[in-house]
Design a protein around this motif. Structure first.
Motif, PDB file in Angstrom:
ATOM      1  N   UNK A 296       2.729 -21.670  21.589  1.00  0.00           N
ATOM      2  CA  UNK A 296       2.109 -21.334  20.291  1.00  0.00           C
ATOM      3  C   UNK A 296       2.584 -19.940  19.852  1.00  0.00           C
ATOM      4  N   UNK A 297       3.085 -19.832  18.627  1.00  0.00           N
ATOM      5  CA  UNK A 297       3.621 -18.562  18.155  1.00  0.00           C
ATOM      6  C   UNK A 297       2.502 -17.563  17.894  1.00  0.00           C
ATOM      7  N   UNK A 298       2.775 -16.306  18.225  1.00  0.00           N
ATOM      8  CA  UNK A 298       1.796 -15.261  17.998  1.00  0.00           C
ATOM      9  C   UNK A 298       1.848 -14.820  16.541  1.00  0.00           C
ATOM     10  N   UNK A 299       0.688 -14.398  16.047  1.00  0.00           N
ATOM     11  CA  UNK A 299       0.626 -13.899  14.679  1.00  0.00           C
ATOM     12  C   UNK A 299       1.331 -12.553  14.581  1.00  0.00           C
ATOM     13  N   UNK A 300       2.007 -12.356  13.456  1.00  0.00           N
ATOM     14  CA  UNK A 300       2.722 -11.109  13.225  1.00  0.00           C
ATOM     15  C   UNK A 300       1.724 -10.003  12.889  1.00  0.00           C
ATOM     16  N   UNK A 301       1.747  -8.935  13.671  1.00  0.00           N
ATOM     17  CA  UNK A 301       0.850  -7.803  13.467  1.00  0.00           C
ATOM     18  C   UNK A 301       1.674  -6.613  12.985  1.00  0.00           C
ATOM     19  N   UNK A 302       1.603  -6.336  11.685  1.00  0.00           N
ATOM     20  CA  UNK A 302       2.404  -5.258  11.112  1.00  0.00           C
ATOM     21  C   UNK A 302       2.010  -3.892  11.653  1.00  0.00           C
ATOM     22  N   UNK A 303       0.765  -3.774  12.113  1.00  0.00           N
ATOM     23  CA  UNK A 303       0.296  -2.478  12.612  1.00  0.00           C
ATOM     24  C   UNK A 303       1.026  -2.034  13.872  1.00  0.00           C
ATOM     25  N   UNK A 304       1.679  -2.981  14.542  1.00  0.00           N
ATOM     26  CA  UNK A 304       2.386  -2.650  15.773  1.00  0.00           C
ATOM     27  C   UNK A 304       3.846  -2.255  15.529  1.00  0.00           C
ATOM     28  N   UNK A 305       4.293  -2.343  14.281  1.00  0.00           N
ATOM     29  CA  UNK A 305       5.660  -1.943  13.977  1.00  0.00           C
ATOM     30  C   UNK A 305       5.806  -0.431  14.103  1.00  0.00           C
ATOM     31  N   UNK A 306       6.917   0.047  14.655  1.00  0.00           N
ATOM     32  CA  UNK A 306       7.139   1.502  14.786  1.00  0.00           C
ATOM     33  C   UNK A 306       7.140   2.181  13.419  1.00  0.00           C
ATOM     34  N   UNK A 307       6.380   3.248  13.306  1.00  0.00           N
ATOM     35  CA  UNK A 307       6.329   4.017  12.064  1.00  0.00           C
ATOM     36  C   UNK A 307       5.378   3.483  11.016  1.00  0.00           C
ATOM     37  N   UNK A 308       4.683   2.369  11.304  1.00  0.00           N
ATOM     38  CA  UNK A 308       3.791   1.783  10.290  1.00  0.00           C
ATOM     39  C   UNK A 308       2.635   2.729   9.965  1.00  0.00           C
ATOM     40  N   UNK A 309       2.007   3.289  11.005  1.00  0.00           N
ATOM     41  CA  UNK A 309       0.846   4.158  10.780  1.00  0.00           C
ATOM     42  C   UNK A 309       1.219   5.447  10.042  1.00  0.00           C
ATOM     43  N   UNK A 310       2.281   6.165  10.460  1.00  0.00           N
ATOM     44  CA  UNK A 310       2.664   7.370   9.698  1.00  0.00           C
ATOM     45  C   UNK A 310       3.008   7.066   8.241  1.00  0.00           C
ATOM     46  N   UNK A 311       3.686   5.935   8.004  1.00  0.00           N
ATOM     47  CA  UNK A 311       4.043   5.564   6.633  1.00  0.00           C
ATOM     48  C   UNK A 311       2.796   5.259   5.808  1.00  0.00           C
ATOM     49  N   UNK A 312       1.812   4.636   6.439  1.00  0.00           N
ATOM     50  CA  UNK A 312       0.555   4.347   5.747  1.00  0.00           C
ATOM     51  C   UNK A 312      -0.152   5.624   5.322  1.00  0.00           C
ATOM     52  N   UNK A 313      -0.228   6.595   6.263  1.00  0.00           N
ATOM     53  CA  UNK A 313      -0.877   7.872   5.939  1.00  0.00           C
ATOM     54  C   UNK A 313      -0.097   8.644   4.876  1.00  0.00           C
ATOM     55  N   UNK A 314       1.230   8.528   4.898  1.00  0.00           N
ATOM     56  CA  UNK A 314       2.050   9.212   3.891  1.00  0.00           C
ATOM     57  C   UNK A 314       1.774   8.634   2.507  1.00  0.00           C
ATOM     58  N   UNK A 315       1.707   7.317   2.413  1.00  0.00           N
ATOM     59  CA  UNK A 315       1.419   6.671   1.133  1.00  0.00           C
ATOM     60  C   UNK A 315       0.037   7.044   0.611  1.00  0.00           C
ATOM     61  N   UNK A 316      -0.954   7.044   1.506  1.00  0.00           N
ATOM     62  CA  UNK A 316      -2.309   7.418   1.109  1.00  0.00           C
ATOM     63  C   UNK A 316      -2.362   8.878   0.649  1.00  0.00           C
ATOM     64  N   UNK A 317      -1.614   9.735   1.338  1.00  0.00           N
ATOM     65  CA  UNK A 317      -1.572  11.151   0.960  1.00  0.00           C
ATOM     66  C   UNK A 317      -0.968  11.331  -0.425  1.00  0.00           C
ATOM     67  N   UNK A 318       0.156  10.664  -0.683  1.00  0.00           N
ATOM     68  CA  UNK A 318       0.813  10.787  -1.987  1.00  0.00           C
ATOM     69  C   UNK A 318      -0.047  10.227  -3.109  1.00  0.00           C
ATOM     70  N   UNK A 319      -0.842   9.200  -2.803  1.00  0.00           N
ATOM     71  CA  UNK A 319      -1.689   8.584  -3.822  1.00  0.00           C
ATOM     72  C   UNK A 319      -2.915   9.425  -4.152  1.00  0.00           C
ATOM     73  N   UNK A 320      -3.552   9.962  -3.112  1.00  0.00           N
ATOM     74  CA  UNK A 320      -4.879  10.559  -3.306  1.00  0.00           C
ATOM     75  C   UNK A 320      -4.913  12.081  -3.242  1.00  0.00           C
ATOM     76  N   UNK A 321      -3.900  12.717  -2.689  1.00  0.00           N
ATOM     77  CA  UNK A 321      -3.898  14.181  -2.621  1.00  0.00           C
ATOM     78  C   UNK A 321      -3.977  14.821  -4.007  1.00  0.00           C
ATOM     79  N   UNK A 322      -3.196  14.371  -4.996  1.00  0.00           N
ATOM     80  CA  UNK A 322      -3.329  14.982  -6.330  1.00  0.00           C
ATOM     81  C   UNK A 322      -4.725  14.832  -6.924  1.00  0.00           C
ATOM     82  N   UNK A 323      -5.363  13.669  -6.696  1.00  0.00           N
ATOM     83  CA  UNK A 323      -6.715  13.462  -7.225  1.00  0.00           C
ATOM     84  C   UNK A 323      -7.713  14.398  -6.560  1.00  0.00           C
ATOM     85  N   UNK A 324      -7.564  14.583  -5.254  1.00  0.00           N
ATOM     86  CA  UNK A 324      -8.470  15.469  -4.530  1.00  0.00           C
ATOM     87  C   UNK A 324      -8.291  16.909  -4.992  1.00  0.00           C
TER      88      UNK A 324
END
Length: 269
Positions: A1-29
């Motif tokens: 049985x094939x395992x479900x693809x978990x994007x959170x385990x990809x290298x660099x996924x978490x830093x890229x997520x925080x970078x996107x959130x920072x670029x989106x919300x830092x100016x508003x803050x």
């Protein structure tokens, strides 16, 4: 049985997520923080103060912003009511009327404003009003907002209607209810959370819109976003940050309410 693809385990996924959130919300803050700045400068911190929020309601430009806010709110309410009504009827036809000629075309036309760049919609709307001799002003803004808000109201209404099983309508019709009675007494109450959610979403889309409004508003009328833009062209002032923060908070509240009402309807179902 094939395992479900978990994007959170990809290298660099978490830093890229925080970078996107920072670029989106830092100016508003930053805007929110400096709206409480006591200094006349928009970059130098002078301590906490509510002076710029007081300035919004009592300052030299207060009348201009009050008039713009009244225009924005009245247009948003009327546009949301009409666009939600049209979206409700469209969702009923699309999802409950079975297959009919032109259904795919109708669905595409309803969702087209979501895919077309807003600047294109704004230019096309202005050209259309000019071609038919429609004088730009309050009414042109209202008509443009109604058309633009329909797909945004349609999405939560259609999503809610898709979750309503046909057995309710079939049971009502088995009890000799007419189609109108079935819609009014059975389908409409079940759709209410989606309709409210669509109304709130359409309201905030209309309230926050700038691009289309700026093209079709004409001279002598301003909405809150266009009034803010006009003031910014003369230089960014701290009171603009206070107005922007208030508008942002209103947007967050309405979007959150729209989400919660939609979830409440799903849970009830």
């Amino acid at each position: 049985m094939a395992k479900k693809l978990d994007l959170r385990r990809f290298p660099g996924f978490l830093p890229l997520t925080f970078l996107c959130l920072f670029l989106l919300y830092a100016p508003l803050i930053i805007v929110m923080v400096y709206s409480f700045n006591d200094s006349n400068s928009i970059t130098n911190w002078g301590g906490l103060s509510l002076r710029w929020y007081v300035e919004v309601f009592t300052g030299v430009e207060s009348e201009k912003f009050k008039s713009a806010a009244i225009n924005s709110i009245s247009i948003a309410i009327i546009a949301a009511i009409i666009s939600t009504s049209i979206a409700t009827l469209a969702a009923t036809a699309m999802l409950k009327a079975g297959n009919f000629r032109g259904k795919s075309v109708g669905f595409a036309l309803i969702n087209l404003p979501l895919m077309v760049p807003e600047i294109v919609t704004a230019v096309a709307t202005l050209i259309f009003f000019s071609a038919i001799g429609f004088t730009t002003g309050y009414l042109t803004i209202l008509v443009a907002h109604i058309v633009f808000c329909i797909p945004f109201a349609y999405l939560p209404i259609a999503a809610r209607m898709q979750g309503i099983e046909d057995v309710y309508e079939q049971a009502a019709m088995d009890l000799y209810a007419t189609r109108f009675q079935t819609f009014r007494l059975i389908l409409l109450p079940l759709m209410t959370p989606g309709i409210i959610s669509g109304f709130l979403l359409a309201f905030i889309i209309s309230l926050d819109d700038f691009i289309i409004t700026n093209f079709v508003k004409g001279a002598g009328i301003e909405t809150l976003p266009t009034a803010i833009f006009g003031s910014v062209k003369q230089g960014i002032k701290p009171n603009i940050m206070a107005i922007s923060t208030l508008l942002l908070l209103v947007s967050v509240v309405f979007v959150t309410l729209s989400y919660l009402v939609g979830r409440m309807g799903q849970n009830k179902q």
